[in-house]
Design a protein around this motif. Structure first.
Motif, PDB file in Angstrom:
ATOM      1  N   CYS A   1      46.518  28.948  82.608  1.00 48.05           N
ATOM      2  CA  CYS A   1      46.876  29.154  81.253  1.00 48.05           C
ATOM      3  C   CYS A   1      47.037  30.599  81.169  1.00 48.05           C
ATOM      4  O   CYS A   1      47.448  31.055  80.075  1.00 48.05           O
ATOM      5  CB  CYS A   1      45.662  28.612  80.426  1.00 48.05           C
ATOM      6  SG  CYS A   1      44.055  29.293  80.513  1.00 48.05           S
TER       7      CYS A   1
ATOM      8  N   ARG B   1      50.663  30.277  76.482  1.00 48.57           N
ATOM      9  CA  ARG B   1      51.024  29.919  77.773  1.00 48.57           C
ATOM     10  C   ARG B   1      52.533  30.757  78.060  1.00 48.57           C
ATOM     11  O   ARG B   1      52.658  31.537  79.078  1.00 48.57           O
ATOM     12  CB  ARG B   1      51.317  28.338  78.227  1.00 48.57           C
ATOM     13  CG  ARG B   1      49.916  27.867  78.584  1.00 48.57           C
ATOM     14  CD  ARG B   1      50.186  26.467  79.317  1.00 48.57           C
ATOM     15  NE  ARG B   1      48.960  26.344  79.825  1.00 48.57           N
ATOM     16  CZ  ARG B   1      48.547  25.179  79.621  1.00 48.57           C
ATOM     17  NH1 ARG B   1      48.866  24.156  78.734  1.00 48.57           N
ATOM     18  NH2 ARG B   1      47.317  24.791  80.202  1.00 48.57           N
TER      19      ARG B   1
ATOM     20  N   SER C   1      51.666  34.366  78.710  1.00 54.47           N
ATOM     21  CA  SER C   1      50.490  34.380  79.774  1.00 54.47           C
ATOM     22  C   SER C   1      50.950  35.682  80.962  1.00 54.47           C
ATOM     23  O   SER C   1      50.278  35.916  81.754  1.00 54.47           O
ATOM     24  CB  SER C   1      49.973  33.377  80.484  1.00 54.47           C
ATOM     25  OG  SER C   1      51.150  32.769  81.011  1.00 54.47           O
TER      26      SER C   1
ATOM     27  N   GLY D   1      41.937  25.638  82.759  1.00 56.19           N
ATOM     28  CA  GLY D   1      42.908  26.020  81.928  1.00 56.19           C
ATOM     29  C   GLY D   1      43.500  24.727  81.429  1.00 56.19           C
ATOM     30  O   GLY D   1      44.415  24.637  80.880  1.00 56.19           O
TER      31      GLY D   1
END
Length: 83
Positions: free
Chosen positions: A82, A28, A31, A68
């Motif tokens: 996510c 994360r 991301s 996610g």
């Protein structure tokens, strides 16, 4: 389509849930990079790298999105970003 590559980054964790938590947090945090596919992150024991454990559910949702939430989550799938 360009080739996909996998980075292997060994780390220590007390158990599988702790490893999944660490990997999920790492995914994360990265991301924002379009090259990172956080939904596909897996973890494995160092001496059993062929046995991979998913971190995120990643099941398809309406509109081309993916779930996610963490693996084995309670309730319905949801897009928790996510990626």
């Amino acid at each position: 389509m360009s080739a996909r590559w996998v980075a292997h980054l060994p780390f220590t964790a007390a158990d599988l849930p702790a490893a999944q938590q660490f990997a999920g947090t790492l995914a994360r945090s990265l991301s924002f990079l379009s090259e990172v596919d956080a939904g596909e992150i897996t973890v494995s024991a160092e001496d059993a790298q062929g046995v991979r454990h998913r971190v995120f559910c990643d099941l398809p949702l309406d509109g081309g999105r993916r779930c996610g939430r963490r693996m084995e989550h309670d309730g319905d799938c949801a897009d928790r970003r996510c990626r």
